[in-house]
Motif scaffolding. Structure first.
Motif, mmCIF file in Angstrom:
data_model
loop_
_atom_site.group_PDB
_atom_site.id
_atom_site.type_symbol
_atom_site.label_atom_id
_atom_site.label_comp_id
_atom_site.label_asym_id
_atom_site.label_seq_id
_atom_site.Cartn_x
_atom_site.Cartn_y
_atom_site.Cartn_z
ATOM 1 N N THR A 1 0.658 -1.061 0.210
ATOM 2 C CA THR A 1 -0.048 0.073 -0.066
ATOM 3 C C THR A 1 0.997 1.312 -0.058
ATOM 4 O O THR A 1 1.684 1.349 0.631
ATOM 5 C CB THR A 1 -1.120 -0.060 1.276
ATOM 6 N N PHE A 2 0.559 2.337 -0.890
ATOM 7 C CA PHE A 2 1.469 3.471 -1.154
ATOM 8 C C PHE A 2 0.884 4.629 -0.804
ATOM 9 O O PHE A 2 -0.562 4.660 -0.524
ATOM 10 C CB PHE A 2 1.868 3.228 -2.337
ATOM 11 N N ALA A 3 1.331 5.916 -1.092
ATOM 12 C CA ALA A 3 0.922 7.004 -1.028
ATOM 13 C C ALA A 3 -0.353 7.338 -1.797
ATOM 14 O O ALA A 3 -0.565 6.561 -2.870
ATOM 15 C CB ALA A 3 1.787 8.064 -1.113
ATOM 16 N N THR A 4 -1.181 8.106 -1.288
ATOM 17 C CA THR A 4 -2.432 8.503 -2.381
ATOM 18 C C THR A 4 -2.049 8.958 -3.549
ATOM 19 O O THR A 4 -1.144 9.722 -3.505
ATOM 20 C CB THR A 4 -3.474 9.489 -1.362
ATOM 21 N N PRO A 5 -2.882 9.043 -4.527
ATOM 22 C CA PRO A 5 -2.637 9.524 -5.673
ATOM 23 C C PRO A 5 -2.477 11.038 -5.782
ATOM 24 O O PRO A 5 -2.868 11.812 -4.968
ATOM 25 C CB PRO A 5 -3.831 9.130 -6.510
ATOM 26 N N ASN B 1 0.867 4.149 -15.362
ATOM 27 C CA ASN B 1 -0.277 4.759 -15.099
ATOM 28 C C ASN B 1 -0.356 6.093 -13.993
ATOM 29 O O ASN B 1 -1.333 6.182 -13.355
ATOM 30 C CB ASN B 1 -1.580 3.865 -14.672
ATOM 31 N N ALA B 2 0.953 6.507 -13.731
ATOM 32 C CA ALA B 2 1.194 7.465 -13.033
ATOM 33 C C ALA B 2 0.233 8.865 -13.463
ATOM 34 O O ALA B 2 0.045 9.112 -14.507
ATOM 35 C CB ALA B 2 2.615 8.118 -12.778
ATOM 36 N N PRO B 3 -0.120 9.613 -12.513
ATOM 37 C CA PRO B 3 -1.051 10.704 -13.170
ATOM 38 C C PRO B 3 -0.278 11.809 -14.026
ATOM 39 O O PRO B 3 0.964 11.885 -13.748
ATOM 40 C CB PRO B 3 -1.287 11.510 -11.772
ATOM 41 N N LYS B 4 -0.882 12.336 -14.952
ATOM 42 C CA LYS B 4 -0.449 12.846 -15.899
ATOM 43 C C LYS B 4 0.343 14.288 -15.303
ATOM 44 O O LYS B 4 1.505 14.733 -15.951
ATOM 45 C CB LYS B 4 -1.385 13.276 -17.029
ATOM 46 N N GLU B 5 -0.346 14.942 -14.567
ATOM 47 C CA GLU B 5 0.255 16.088 -14.061
ATOM 48 C C GLU B 5 1.702 15.836 -13.132
ATOM 49 O O GLU B 5 2.463 16.498 -13.058
ATOM 50 C CB GLU B 5 -0.684 16.609 -12.982
ATOM 51 N N ALA B 6 1.795 14.482 -12.796
ATOM 52 C CA ALA B 6 3.085 14.102 -12.214
ATOM 53 C C ALA B 6 4.150 13.840 -13.339
ATOM 54 O O ALA B 6 5.240 14.232 -13.055
ATOM 55 C CB ALA B 6 2.944 12.900 -11.331
ATOM 56 N N GLN B 7 3.631 13.282 -14.103
ATOM 57 C CA GLN B 7 4.636 12.867 -15.552
ATOM 58 C C GLN B 7 5.153 14.328 -15.863
ATOM 59 O O GLN B 7 6.296 14.690 -16.225
ATOM 60 C CB GLN B 7 3.975 12.316 -16.453
ATOM 61 N N ASP B 8 4.196 15.403 -16.282
ATOM 62 C CA ASP B 8 4.566 16.663 -16.764
ATOM 63 C C ASP B 8 5.563 17.241 -15.826
ATOM 64 O O ASP B 8 6.373 18.103 -16.308
ATOM 65 C CB ASP B 8 3.043 17.336 -16.864
ATOM 66 N N TRP B 9 5.111 17.231 -14.411
ATOM 67 C CA TRP B 9 5.944 18.027 -13.626
ATOM 68 C C TRP B 9 7.321 17.516 -13.501
ATOM 69 O O TRP B 9 8.350 18.363 -13.799
ATOM 70 C CB TRP B 9 5.414 18.095 -12.115
ATOM 71 N N TRP B 10 7.558 16.273 -13.692
ATOM 72 C CA TRP B 10 9.052 15.805 -13.682
ATOM 73 C C TRP B 10 9.572 15.797 -14.850
ATOM 74 O O TRP B 10 10.996 16.295 -14.844
ATOM 75 C CB TRP B 10 8.942 14.149 -13.392
ATOM 76 N N ILE B 11 8.836 16.025 -16.037
ATOM 77 C CA ILE B 11 9.631 16.305 -17.260
ATOM 78 C C ILE B 11 10.143 18.075 -16.943
ATOM 79 O O ILE B 11 11.155 18.024 -17.649
ATOM 80 C CB ILE B 11 8.687 16.236 -18.318
#
Length: 329
Positions: free
Chosen positions: A25-29, A266-276
């Protein structure tokens, strides 16, 4: 061209296939309004032990994030080694849909699923960025009569040689296999469990040659104990002087180890965009330039889907080579 593989203290595919990923079980999305939240700890998985190339890369990025205040929350870096990366990346795979798990990649990210029954494939993860490629140098003992790559090839055509590498079915195997195929000579591949083991074998003349990352053996090259003959990347690092690339002598193999950054499937797109966007800042720092130089890496940057496409193409290429030589079914 026939290549054989000798396994020395290596981890076989059967062992790797037995690795089982445990769901946790991991952190909330992440949410579009709050990513990244200063209240969430970033769970950074390093899929290999301390001191290796993957570990050094991960901790270098983390230090840059902290130095330049690029990440607002805490970062917990954990070495989750085992099964040529299968354990660590399996752990990240279990964080499906989350935005606070992250990991760095290496050549094993592509090769491990090809030889083991892992539940994940490289394309399952959310790609952030390819940041550099990790290429190999072919070296002989410094006391060898072989002084150039042309001499090495000519000798190998007359007398099949053995070449050492770390790991049984990975980039260390693929690079000399492709090179030998193009150059027209045969060799036996000898697999070792560590760079120190294979270096000892070469220095004691138990090997004819070996491949390795320049950063790991540069001291022995500088001292004259090892003699570099050819580099597999597109451009030779300054530390190797006038050593030619495989492309320079007409045998371009088009293979590199991807040093990149990934999020869970399937990571949230906002997470992917932020890391990019954040990694675009990281690669512009003087600390990153120093990391690239000191580790003799080739700066190669691709973001998001372009990195994902690179991983898919690399995997397909590796799979073709390994099947052709009978290393995998």
């Amino acid at each position: 061209m026939k290549t054989t593989i000798t396994q020395i203290k290596g981890v076989g595919a059967t062992t790797l296939a037995a690795i089982v990923t445990t769901s946790l079980t991991f952190a909330t999305p992440a949410s579009a309004q709050s990513y990244p939240s200063a209240d969430e700890t970033l769970d950074w998985t390093i899929a290999f032990g301390p001191g290796g190339g993957n570990d050094i890369m991960a901790r270098s990025i983390i230090e840059i994030l902290r130095t330049h205040d690029l990440y607002p929350g805490d970062i917990s870096a954990e070495n989750r080694a085992g099964g040529s990366g299968a354990v660590g990346w399996g752990y990240l795979y279990g964080q499906d849909g989350e935005g606070y798990g992250i990991s760095t990649t290496s050549g094993s990210f592509v090769t491990t699923p090809l030889q083991a029954d892992t539940p994940w494939q490289p394309e399952d993860f959310t790609p952030v960025a390819l940041l550099a490629t990790d290429d190999l140098v072919l070296v002989v003992n410094g006391s060898s009569e072989i002084e150039t790559i042309d001499q090495f090839i000519a000798n190998a055509k007359e007398n099949p040689v053995n070449i050492g590498g770390t790991g049984s079915v990975n980039v260390d195997f693929i690079v000399p296999t492709l090179f030998a195929e193009k150059a027209g000579f045969e060799f036996d591949y000898v697999s070792f469990n560590s760079m120190s083991e294979q270096t000892t074998a070469l220095l004691s003349n138990a090997l004819d040659a070996m491949v390795g990352n320049p950063g790991e053996i540069l001291g022995l090259i500088d001292s004259g104990d090892l003699r570099p003959l050819v580099f597999s990347g597109q451009s030779t690092p300054a530390a190797l002087g006038d050593v030619p690339t495989m492309a320079d002598i007409g045998f371009d193999i088009g293979v590199s180890m991807p040093r990149g950054l990934i999020l869970p499937p399937n990571a949230p797109k906002e997470a992917q965009d932020w890391w990019i966007e954040t990694m675009k800042k990281v690669v512009e720092t003087p600390e990153w330039e120093e990391y690239i130089t000191s580790n003799t890496l080739t700066p190669t940057v691709k973001y998001g889907d372009e990195f994902g496409e690179f991983l898919t193409n690399t995997k397909n290429g590796f799979e073709t080579v390994l099947k052709n030589v009978g290393a995998i079914d």
